[in-house]
Design a protein around this motif. Structure first.
Motif, PDB file in Angstrom:
ATOM      1  N   GLU A 258     -13.313  -5.371 -10.119  1.00  0.00           N
ATOM      2  CA  GLU A 258     -12.715  -5.684  -8.821  1.00  0.00           C
ATOM      3  C   GLU A 258     -13.735  -6.227  -7.822  1.00  0.00           C
ATOM      4  O   GLU A 258     -13.410  -7.111  -7.031  1.00  0.00           O
ATOM      5  CB  GLU A 258     -12.022  -4.451  -8.245  1.00  0.00           C
ATOM      6  CG  GLU A 258     -10.902  -3.909  -9.090  1.00  0.00           C
ATOM      7  CD  GLU A 258      -9.686  -4.831  -9.189  1.00  0.00           C
ATOM      8  OE1 GLU A 258      -9.407  -5.575  -8.238  1.00  0.00           O
ATOM      9  OE2 GLU A 258      -9.010  -4.780 -10.231  1.00  0.00           O
ATOM     10  N   TYR A 259     -14.959  -5.712  -7.857  1.00  0.00           N
ATOM     11  CA  TYR A 259     -15.943  -6.118  -6.863  1.00  0.00           C
ATOM     12  C   TYR A 259     -17.007  -7.072  -7.408  1.00  0.00           C
ATOM     13  O   TYR A 259     -17.342  -8.061  -6.759  1.00  0.00           O
ATOM     14  CB  TYR A 259     -16.628  -4.890  -6.247  1.00  0.00           C
ATOM     15  CG  TYR A 259     -15.682  -4.096  -5.390  1.00  0.00           C
ATOM     16  CD1 TYR A 259     -15.264  -4.580  -4.157  1.00  0.00           C
ATOM     17  CD2 TYR A 259     -15.187  -2.879  -5.819  1.00  0.00           C
ATOM     18  CE1 TYR A 259     -14.382  -3.866  -3.377  1.00  0.00           C
ATOM     19  CE2 TYR A 259     -14.303  -2.153  -5.040  1.00  0.00           C
ATOM     20  CZ  TYR A 259     -13.906  -2.652  -3.816  1.00  0.00           C
ATOM     21  OH  TYR A 259     -13.026  -1.953  -3.048  1.00  0.00           O
TER      22      TYR A 259
ATOM     23  N   LYS B 155      -2.750  -3.167 -11.728  1.00  0.00           N
ATOM     24  CA  LYS B 155      -2.797  -1.938 -10.939  1.00  0.00           C
ATOM     25  C   LYS B 155      -1.415  -1.322 -10.870  1.00  0.00           C
ATOM     26  O   LYS B 155      -0.417  -2.007 -10.989  1.00  0.00           O
ATOM     27  CB  LYS B 155      -3.305  -2.248  -9.540  1.00  0.00           C
ATOM     28  CG  LYS B 155      -4.739  -2.714  -9.524  1.00  0.00           C
ATOM     29  CD  LYS B 155      -5.148  -3.117  -8.122  1.00  0.00           C
ATOM     30  CE  LYS B 155      -6.427  -3.877  -8.138  1.00  0.00           C
ATOM     31  NZ  LYS B 155      -6.337  -5.160  -8.804  1.00  0.00           N
TER      32      LYS B 155
ATOM     33  N   TYR C 191      -5.066  -1.136  -2.660  1.00  0.00           N
ATOM     34  CA  TYR C 191      -5.563  -2.219  -3.529  1.00  0.00           C
ATOM     35  C   TYR C 191      -4.424  -2.953  -4.173  1.00  0.00           C
ATOM     36  O   TYR C 191      -3.452  -2.476  -4.555  1.00  0.00           O
ATOM     37  CB  TYR C 191      -6.487  -1.648  -4.621  1.00  0.00           C
ATOM     38  CG  TYR C 191      -7.808  -1.191  -4.071  1.00  0.00           C
ATOM     39  CD1 TYR C 191      -8.809  -2.107  -3.792  1.00  0.00           C
ATOM     40  CD2 TYR C 191      -8.033   0.154  -3.822  1.00  0.00           C
ATOM     41  CE1 TYR C 191     -10.025  -1.684  -3.287  1.00  0.00           C
ATOM     42  CE2 TYR C 191      -9.239   0.575  -3.309  1.00  0.00           C
ATOM     43  CZ  TYR C 191     -10.217  -0.344  -3.040  1.00  0.00           C
ATOM     44  OH  TYR C 191     -11.425   0.071  -2.534  1.00  0.00           O
TER      45      TYR C 191
ATOM     46  N   PRO D 120      -9.072  -9.315 -10.748  1.00  0.00           N
ATOM     47  CA  PRO D 120      -8.109  -8.230 -10.562  1.00  0.00           C
ATOM     48  C   PRO D 120      -7.446  -7.856 -11.879  1.00  0.00           C
ATOM     49  O   PRO D 120      -6.959  -8.713 -12.605  1.00  0.00           O
ATOM     50  CB  PRO D 120      -7.093  -8.816  -9.576  1.00  0.00           C
ATOM     51  CG  PRO D 120      -7.205 -10.288  -9.749  1.00  0.00           C
ATOM     52  CD  PRO D 120      -8.618 -10.570 -10.175  1.00  0.00           C
TER      53      PRO D 120
ATOM     54  N   GLU E 281      -3.163   2.798  -7.147  1.00  0.00           N
ATOM     55  CA  GLU E 281      -4.066   1.834  -6.501  1.00  0.00           C
ATOM     56  C   GLU E 281      -3.417   1.211  -5.275  1.00  0.00           C
ATOM     57  O   GLU E 281      -4.083   0.967  -4.272  1.00  0.00           O
ATOM     58  CB  GLU E 281      -4.473   0.731  -7.499  1.00  0.00           C
ATOM     59  CG  GLU E 281      -5.331   1.199  -8.640  1.00  0.00           C
ATOM     60  CD  GLU E 281      -4.533   1.685  -9.841  1.00  0.00           C
ATOM     61  OE1 GLU E 281      -5.154   2.031 -10.842  1.00  0.00           O
ATOM     62  OE2 GLU E 281      -3.291   1.712  -9.765  1.00  0.00           O
TER      63      GLU E 281
END
Length: 149
Positions: A131-132, A140, A149, A137, A144
């Motif tokens: 995700e980071y 989810k 998110y 992505p 989440e």
């Protein structure tokens, strides 16, 4: 021979679909099906080799796999099917946490402390990484979304 024929059909399916997408070279680079077409051809060619080898090989009457050897495969396969099905409803991270924790407890007989901590850390690292760091992505679920998110 059956496996070879099934993979040949898969290769032909990939080839047909990539031709539909466009498998050539455009002004701005390769089209969407350029690389998948090569993979489909490779699958088809290799499967033909497998079929020819299977046809030329003398009949082998040995048992391919004994029932007792299939039990460990089933112990992983059935939870894996549940994991894939659960991913649609609870997302990848929650399903992965439950899958790893469940297998640790059921097959590994690990303590509840490890069964809770290890999958949570693993899912946290995967979340942070995808995700980071990669900005990719992954599916989810409601948990989440509840966290924003």
């Amino acid at each position: 021979m059956i496996v070879g024929l099934v993979f040949f059909a898969l290769g032909v399916l990939v080839i047909a679909d990539t031709i539909r997408l466009g498998a050539g070279w455009a002004r701005d680079g390769p089209q969407a099906g350029y690389f998948p077409l090569r993979i489909g051809v490779l699958i088809a060619v290799c499967s033909i080799i497998v079929v020819v080898q299977a046809y030329r090989r003398k009949s082998d009457t040995r048992v391919f796999v004994e029932w007792s050897k299939l039990v460990p495969v089933g112990k992983i396969l059935l939870p894996l099917i549940l994991y894939i099905a659960a991913m649609q409803y609870v997302g990848l991270y929650v399903a992965s946490t439950l899958f790893v924790g469940g297998l640790m407890r059921w097959l590994g007989r690990y303590s509840w402390t490890k069964v809770i901590i290890v999958p949570l850390i693993m899912s946290g690292i995967i979340f942070w990484l995808f995700e980071y760091q990669f900005a990719v992505p992954l599916p989810k679920g409601p948990l989440e979304q509840w966290f924003g998110y």
